[in-house]
Scaffold this active site. Structure first.
Site, mmCIF file in Angstrom:
data_model
loop_
_atom_site.group_PDB
_atom_site.id
_atom_site.type_symbol
_atom_site.label_atom_id
_atom_site.label_comp_id
_atom_site.label_asym_id
_atom_site.label_seq_id
_atom_site.Cartn_x
_atom_site.Cartn_y
_atom_site.Cartn_z
ATOM 1 C CB SER A 189 45.432 -0.847 58.611
ATOM 2 O OG SER A 189 46.508 -1.562 59.153
ATOM 3 C CE1 TYR A 205 48.368 0.371 54.485
ATOM 4 C CE2 TYR A 205 49.025 -0.745 56.357
ATOM 5 C CZ TYR A 205 48.247 -0.783 55.400
ATOM 6 O OH TYR A 205 47.122 -1.288 55.590
HETATM 7 C C1 8X3 Z 1 47.699 -4.463 57.357
HETATM 8 C C2 8X3 Z 1 47.928 -4.486 58.676
HETATM 9 O O1 8X3 Z 1 49.946 -5.293 60.230
HETATM 10 O O2 8X3 Z 1 50.623 -5.173 57.942
HETATM 11 O O3 8X3 Z 1 46.977 -3.225 57.150
HETATM 12 O O4 8X3 Z 1 50.231 -3.159 59.322
HETATM 13 S S1 8X3 Z 1 49.918 -4.767 59.271
#
Ligand code: 8X3
Length: 243
Positions: A123, A136
């Site tokens: 990502s 994340y």
């Molecule tokens: C998802 C991209 O911009 O939501 O993997 O982090 S973001």
């Protein structure tokens, strides 16, 4: 699955929800193997099944996800643990289990066929932190580092290691899961954004990377919708030429 089948691959789709997986497999002519990649026993069963069913020329890991948008100071341990399990630990588990099969597939006389491929979906969150993204960000950055280390560890072997890092992708579930099922809040994330990426856009790029000649390794493909110039610079409303 659709893009890879269209490109002529025999595909084994792996996911937790057997009913959804099987209907997609039936639609595309792929095979299905239901597994939870956070469980070692499932990963072992997958490897065993693949070993018995044919050569494995490529592994595409798309499992991943986000839970929560809490600040670091408010982070919930269960969310962070889940994000590390699915993005980081599952990646390591699957690579460890399937690398022997990929090596076997690449170890052939015909030089044109003598390579295997690993493609990892990370990502843009691996590349830039943002408020509320830390769990994340950290998980995806961790996964991205696994990819980089693996490419170095496989030096000298005919095995390609590719990272595809998408930005904003409009999918049925990613943002909904992240926002704990709040449909209205999930819709707001994409509100007014002209053409966020779709899962099919990402799948096409993965198929492209796999389809390049065997000596070409696309180390890192960062892809975003045109409306998202950077993680922090998203245009809402129509894109317009300035003159
Ligand atoms: C998802 C991209 O911009 O939501 O993997 O982090 S973001």
């Amino acid at each position: 699955m659709r893009s890879l089948r269209a490109a002529g691959w025999d595909v084994v789709g792996v996911a937790r929800r057997a009913d959804r997986l099987e209907s997609l497999a039936a639609e595309t002519g792929a095979s299905a193997f239901a597994a939870d990649l956070t469980q070692q026993a499932d990963v072992d069963a997958l490897a065993e099944w693949l070993a018995a069913s044919g050569p494995v020329h490529a592994l595409v890991t798309v499992a991943g996800g986000a839970h929560g948008t809490d600040l670091v100071e408010d982070g919930r341990t269960e969310d962070w643990r889940w994000m590390f399990e699915i993005n980081v630990m599952a990646t390591q588990r699957v690579v460890a289990a399937l690398l022997p099969l990929l090596r076997e597939a690449a170890d052939v006389e015909d030089r044109a066929q003598a390579h295997a491929d690993l493609v990892f979906l990370t990502s843009t969150a691996a590349q830039r932190a943002y408020p509320g993204g830390a769990g994340y960000n950290a998980a995806k950055a961790g996964q991205s580092m696994i990819v980089d280390a693996l490419r170095l560890e496989l030096a000298g072997e005919p095995i390609r290691v590719v990272e595809v890092a998408p930005g904003m992708v409009y999918t049925e579930e990613f943002t909904l899961n992240r926002l704990r099922g709040d449909q209205a809040a999930a819709e707001q994330v994409y509100e007014g954004v002209e053409q966020p990426l779709l899962a099919a856009d990402v799948a096409d790029v993965i198929a492209y990377a796999l389809g390049t000649p065997g000596h070409v390794n696309l180390d890192l493909i960062t892809m975003r919708p045109v409306a998202q110039s950077a993680q922090h610079l998203l245009t809402r409303g129509p894109l317009r030429v300035r003159r």
